[in-house]
Design an enzyme around this catalytic site. Sequence first.
Site, PDB file in Angstrom:
ATOM      1  N   PRO A 321     -14.967  -7.558  61.845  1.00 16.16           N
ATOM      2  CG  PRO A 321     -12.649  -7.172  61.898  1.00 16.16           C
ATOM      3  CD  PRO A 321     -13.937  -6.768  62.565  1.00 16.16           C
ATOM      4  CB  THR A 322     -13.798 -11.425  64.706  1.00 17.11           C
ATOM      5  OG1 THR A 322     -15.080 -11.137  65.276  1.00 17.11           O
ATOM      6  CG2 THR A 322     -12.801 -10.362  65.116  1.00 17.11           C
ATOM      7  CB  CYS A 323     -14.611 -16.145  62.318  1.00 16.45           C
ATOM      8  SG  CYS A 323     -13.653 -15.776  60.859  1.00 16.45           S
ATOM      9  CG  ASP A 324     -17.719 -14.483  68.312  1.00 15.02           C
ATOM     10  OD1 ASP A 324     -18.974 -14.406  68.345  1.00 15.02           O
ATOM     11  OD2 ASP A 324     -17.045 -14.890  69.270  1.00 15.02           O
ATOM     12  CG  ASN A 365     -10.954 -14.546  63.883  1.00 18.51           C
ATOM     13  OD1 ASN A 365     -12.066 -14.074  63.712  1.00 18.51           O
ATOM     14  ND2 ASN A 365     -10.772 -15.844  64.042  1.00 18.51           N
TER      15      ASN A 365
END
Length: 375
Positions: A321-324, A365
């Site tokens: 789910p992270t922005c990476d 995050n």
Amino acid sequence: MTKKIQRFLAENRPQTPCLVVDLDVVADNYRKLKTAVPQALIYYAIKANPAPEILKLLVGVGSSFDTASLNEIDMVLAAGGSADKISYGNTIKKKSDIAAAHARGVRLFAFDSQAELDKIAEAAPGGRVFCRILTSGVGADWPLSRKFGCEVEMARDLLIEAAKRGVVPHGVSFHVGSQMKDPEAWDSAVAQAAWIFKECETAGVTLNMLNIGGGFPTRYRRDIPTMGTYGEAIDAALKRHFGNRVPEIIVEPGRQMVGDAGIIQTEVVLISRKGRNDPRRWVYLDIGKFGGLAETLDEAIQYPISTPRRGKVERVILAGPTCDSADVIYEKADYRLPLDLEVGDRLEIRATGAYTTTYASVAFNGFEPLKTYCI
Ligand SMILES: *Cc1c(COP(=O)(O)O)cnc(C)c1O
């Protein structure tokens, strides 16, 4: 999944993601290992899962512990473990931490270099030391080669030197690599250790202990040899290379002790495609590489994933789910999920009791570290 975990999840509906560990399975794994290698003292490598309930259980059944830091040492002591059953097995330690461990009563220290031996000799006089040797890591899904250990000639020289430095040269250690699927992998390392024992003996230094590390696997998507098979191969290797003079043996299981005892429950956050005609669905979960699934790096460890849905299955790409963009869990590996899978569904990631909570980031995050329930 055990009945106990199934019931816990159904009755409690805990917030996801979470890890649920069945302590009965841990106790059973301890018994299985003890039966397979009855000649060995068991030092649980606590980095695999240091939950206090697990440590207390293992203290209760008489286990010893392999630790890598002062905090890990304190976790064992807090669980009721005693300092004389702790090995400070990291070959990379600060001198101040060695001194603090020594002050707490820890007497067993690993090294694999001159500089580390120097630190131990100064900070832990009278301590017992063992030297770790290099292994190839071939056959392991999570190799521990190159970074740890030294060549056998160097190990011999350093152990002989240790005797003159006010510490006790105790033995040799190695780790064949984690999730080792080949029971024969221990043979060549045992042979090398036996060579060091002989060379030291010739120089008037008697070694007493051989630490054959961890590496015993957990069953993920494929079958693995039984613990009995590992035990037989190791026993044969010890007899082959040490004859009737087998030293005290230490094993350091991590994954084998807790891997199949735990299940992560996760929720599907998003299902999408990258174009109208994109054949591959992306399934985004509320856990990923930074939430505890770090061992999916290079898709090395492939956990079984299950859903109660029974629809026709189709290949998916699984991501966290992270922005990476590095937070993709499985893309090359063949993972299939039903077409009727929906956002909000809960999935089970199985055999996740080892190396998950300890690898979870603190707040990347803003996501919380992985929570554990020991039942
Ligand atoms: C991580 C580690 C272990 C445990 O390894 P597993 O493959 O999980 O059994 C044992 N010994 C040392 C020194 C370790 O670093």
